[in-house]
Design a protein around this motif. Structure first.
Motif, mmCIF file in Angstrom:
data_model
loop_
_atom_site.group_PDB
_atom_site.id
_atom_site.type_symbol
_atom_site.label_atom_id
_atom_site.label_comp_id
_atom_site.label_asym_id
_atom_site.label_seq_id
_atom_site.Cartn_x
_atom_site.Cartn_y
_atom_site.Cartn_z
ATOM 1 N N LEU A 63 0.841 -1.197 0.000
ATOM 2 C CA LEU A 63 0.000 0.000 0.000
ATOM 3 C C LEU A 63 0.875 1.246 0.000
ATOM 4 O O LEU A 63 0.648 2.171 -0.780
ATOM 5 N N ASN A 64 1.892 1.271 0.862
ATOM 6 C CA ASN A 64 2.785 2.430 0.917
ATOM 7 C C ASN A 64 3.503 2.634 -0.411
ATOM 8 O O ASN A 64 3.657 3.771 -0.874
ATOM 9 N N ARG A 95 3.200 5.882 -2.871
ATOM 10 C CA ARG A 95 4.395 6.587 -3.359
ATOM 11 C C ARG A 95 4.363 6.732 -4.872
ATOM 12 O O ARG A 95 4.724 7.766 -5.423
ATOM 13 N N GLU A 96 3.926 5.681 -5.580
ATOM 14 C CA GLU A 96 3.819 5.746 -7.045
ATOM 15 C C GLU A 96 2.833 6.833 -7.461
ATOM 16 O O GLU A 96 3.094 7.570 -8.420
ATOM 17 N N LEU A 97 1.720 6.930 -6.768
ATOM 18 C CA LEU A 97 0.753 7.985 -7.081
ATOM 19 C C LEU A 97 1.404 9.356 -6.916
ATOM 20 O O LEU A 97 1.342 10.199 -7.814
ATOM 21 N N GLY A 133 2.593 12.611 -9.670
ATOM 22 C CA GLY A 133 1.787 13.834 -9.605
ATOM 23 C C GLY A 133 0.302 13.603 -9.428
ATOM 24 O O GLY A 133 -0.506 14.480 -9.728
ATOM 25 N N ILE A 134 -0.072 12.432 -8.953
ATOM 26 C CA ILE A 134 -1.489 12.129 -8.748
ATOM 27 C C ILE A 134 -1.841 12.450 -7.305
ATOM 28 O O ILE A 134 -1.314 11.855 -6.366
ATOM 29 N N VAL A 135 -2.719 13.422 -7.138
ATOM 30 C CA VAL A 135 -3.145 13.839 -5.804
ATOM 31 C C VAL A 135 -4.197 12.858 -5.310
ATOM 32 O O VAL A 135 -5.123 12.505 -6.039
ATOM 33 N N TYR A 136 -4.061 12.432 -4.077
ATOM 34 C CA TYR A 136 -5.025 11.493 -3.512
ATOM 35 C C TYR A 136 -5.320 11.853 -2.068
ATOM 36 O O TYR A 136 -4.585 12.611 -1.429
#
Length: 104
Positions: free
Chosen positions: A70-71, A75-77, A81-84
């Motif tokens: 999950l971590n 980190r990949e997101l 540049g993918i805001v979550y």
């Protein structure tokens, strides 16, 4: 047939990504903040993706406690540049039952 599908899934795959699709709740959709699609996954990791009210919801489910994957996923997101928004992390419990095709 389903027993063979279940056996093959457990044997040849460790993860599953499922896109549930875009919800269509009409005018009520503007009041929906989140939408989840939890399942009793047969894979080690399952990511369910759904879309409602212009937002994507990803449910990251796994059969083990360690947050390492999950971590790494989060980190990949971030790295791309993918805001979550991580809304919650919790242990889900589903009823223990065997589907008819799983045998005795």
């Amino acid at each position: 047939m389903m027993a063979k599908v279940d056996e093959a899934a457990n044997r040849f795959a460790a993860a599953n990504v499922s896109y549930v699709g875009k919800a269509n709740f009409g005018e009520a959709e503007t009041y929906i903040k989140e939408f989840h699609a939890w399942s009793a996954t047969v894979m080690d990791i399952t990511i369910q993706i759904s879309a409602v009210n212009g937002r994507f919801t990803l449910d990251f489910m796994q059969k083990f406690e360690s947050p390492v994957y999950l971590n790494a996923f989060l980190r990949e997101l971030s790295d791309n540049g993918i805001v979550y928004e991580l809304q919650d992390k919790q242990i889900r419990s589903l009823p223990a039952f065997r589907a008819p095709w799983q045998g005795v």
